[in-house]
Design a protein around this motif. Structure first.
Motif, PDB file in Angstrom:
ATOM      1  N   LEU A   3       0.820  -1.216   0.000  1.00  0.00           N
ATOM      2  CA  LEU A   3       0.000   0.000   0.000  1.00  0.00           C
ATOM      3  C   LEU A   3       0.848   1.258   0.000  1.00  0.00           C
ATOM      4  O   LEU A   3       0.494   2.260  -0.640  1.00  0.00           O
ATOM      5  N   VAL A   4       1.982   1.244   0.689  1.00  0.00           N
ATOM      6  CA  VAL A   4       2.851   2.419   0.703  1.00  0.00           C
ATOM      7  C   VAL A   4       3.411   2.685  -0.691  1.00  0.00           C
ATOM      8  O   VAL A   4       3.378   3.820  -1.195  1.00  0.00           O
ATOM      9  N   VAL A   5       3.914   1.645  -1.351  1.00  0.00           N
ATOM     10  CA  VAL A   5       4.476   1.820  -2.693  1.00  0.00           C
ATOM     11  C   VAL A   5       3.372   2.223  -3.678  1.00  0.00           C
ATOM     12  O   VAL A   5       3.581   3.084  -4.544  1.00  0.00           O
ATOM     13  N   THR A   6       2.192   1.617  -3.553  1.00  0.00           N
ATOM     14  CA  THR A   6       1.081   1.981  -4.433  1.00  0.00           C
ATOM     15  C   THR A   6       0.695   3.439  -4.252  1.00  0.00           C
ATOM     16  O   THR A   6       0.446   4.162  -5.232  1.00  0.00           O
ATOM     17  N   ALA A   7       0.615   3.899  -3.006  1.00  0.00           N
ATOM     18  CA  ALA A   7       0.282   5.301  -2.751  1.00  0.00           C
ATOM     19  C   ALA A   7       1.353   6.225  -3.313  1.00  0.00           C
ATOM     20  O   ALA A   7       1.036   7.304  -3.840  1.00  0.00           O
ATOM     21  N   GLU A   8       2.607   5.832  -3.217  1.00  0.00           N
ATOM     22  CA  GLU A   8       3.680   6.654  -3.779  1.00  0.00           C
ATOM     23  C   GLU A   8       3.568   6.758  -5.299  1.00  0.00           C
ATOM     24  O   GLU A   8       3.867   7.802  -5.885  1.00  0.00           O
ATOM     25  N   ILE A   9       3.135   5.681  -5.929  1.00  0.00           N
ATOM     26  CA  ILE A   9       2.980   5.700  -7.387  1.00  0.00           C
ATOM     27  C   ILE A   9       1.814   6.586  -7.804  1.00  0.00           C
ATOM     28  O   ILE A   9       1.936   7.414  -8.722  1.00  0.00           O
ATOM     29  N   ILE A  10       0.674   6.445  -7.137  1.00  0.00           N
ATOM     30  CA  ILE A  10      -0.536   7.158  -7.555  1.00  0.00           C
ATOM     31  C   ILE A  10      -0.529   8.603  -7.063  1.00  0.00           C
ATOM     32  O   ILE A  10      -0.828   9.539  -7.820  1.00  0.00           O
ATOM     33  N   ILE A  11      -0.193   8.806  -5.800  1.00  0.00           N
ATOM     34  CA  ILE A  11      -0.213  10.149  -5.229  1.00  0.00           C
ATOM     35  C   ILE A  11       1.053  10.922  -5.580  1.00  0.00           C
ATOM     36  O   ILE A  11       1.084  12.146  -5.483  1.00  0.00           O
ATOM     37  N   GLN A  12       2.103  10.203  -5.974  1.00  0.00           N
ATOM     38  CA  GLN A  12       3.390  10.796  -6.342  1.00  0.00           C
ATOM     39  C   GLN A  12       4.026  11.524  -5.156  1.00  0.00           C
ATOM     40  O   GLN A  12       4.362  12.701  -5.215  1.00  0.00           O
TER      41      GLN A  12
END
Length: 271
Positions: A207-216
């Motif tokens: 979830l942390v990596v996914t949020a970093e990808i989407i939220i930048q």
């Protein structure tokens, strides 16, 4: 008096380590996939623009080891992951103990739990961005939300798995609620919590990596997005490999911890 003679049976031969064989086969399979990808890309069967050769990905990975971006990205992702995991474990454990002891309250809140537990954290990203913003707090909330349920449900089951004889003995000795939790409920919860924490470890990282990808927001996911936007697929896959290696290392560490807990409880090791 009848004499009982113990028969001396031959000791079975020690078989080769199954775990070692499994690791060797796994390593050979991964190496085979890497070689196959290199061959398919070099022969233009796979488009190099989307699937760069493994040697180029390895070169980009080595280049990032001495670069200025990898260290801060790893630190940002790791710090958010660790904080999210700790918050989820503490909240899930405390809430699990409370709901496990208070059966009517758990029955009252069960519909709410069953409604919120299957909700994907990724589906909450638009709402989180609107309410919390695009900072690290957004990734922290999403990771905690996903991992909290993975700790809560096993914690409730662990509290109720306490042996009835131990509970009756505690009542006979007039132990306080805290003493019963400390000496009976918590030990019965440990095997459940060990497995839950191992699963939550992977969930929070995802979830942390996914949020970093989407939220930048800064981190490994942000570097993946920036590499894709810059048209550098080799660097993008290098950071994807970094996230995968981080997941493997964390899962291995948590599995060792889980096995120690299970062995201490006399339940053997997990597979």
């Amino acid at each position: 008096m009848t004499a009982v003679t113990a028969l001396s049976l031959p000791r079975p031969r020690r078989l080769p380590s199954v775990a070692l064989d499994t690791h060797l086969w796994t390593a050979a399979f991964v190496v085979g996939l890497i070689v196959l990808q290199e061959v398919l890309t070099r022969t233009d069967i796979l488009p190099a623009g989307y699937f760069p050769p493994a040697t180029q990905i390895a070169a980009a990975f080595v280049g990032e080891l001495g670069g200025p971006a990898l260290g801060p990205a790893l630190w940002s992702t790791a710090s958010t992951w660790l904080l999210a995991l700790c918050i989820a474990v503490v909240l899930g454990t405390v809430a699990g103990i409370g709901l496990g002891l208070l059966v009517p309250l758990e029955a009252l809140l069960r519909p709410v739990i069953e409604f919120l537990r299957p909700v994907p954290s990724v589906a909450l990203i638009p709402l989180v961005v609107l309410t919390i913003g695009t900072g690290s707090q957004s990734a922290l909330f999403l990771a905690v939300f996903a991992a909290f349920w993975q700790v809560l449900v096993p914690a409730i089951a662990g509290v109720r798995a306490a042996h009835p004889v131990a509970l009756e003995t505690a009542r006979s000795y007039h132990l306080t609620v805290w003493q019963r939790i400390r000496w009976i409920q918590l030990p019965s919860m440990l095997p459940y919590l060990a497995t839950a924490i191992r699963l939550a470890t992977s969930t929070t990282l995802i979830l942390v990596v996914t949020a970093e990808i989407i939220i930048q927001m800064p981190g490994i996911g942000y570097e993946i997005t920036m590499s894709r936007s810059a048209g550098d697929p080799a660097r993008m896959y290098a950071y994807i490999a970094v996230s995968g290696l981080a997941g493997i290392v964390l899962n291995a560490l948590m599995r060792r911890l889980e096995n120690r807990v299970l062995s201490a409880q006399g339940l053997g090791e997990s597979r």
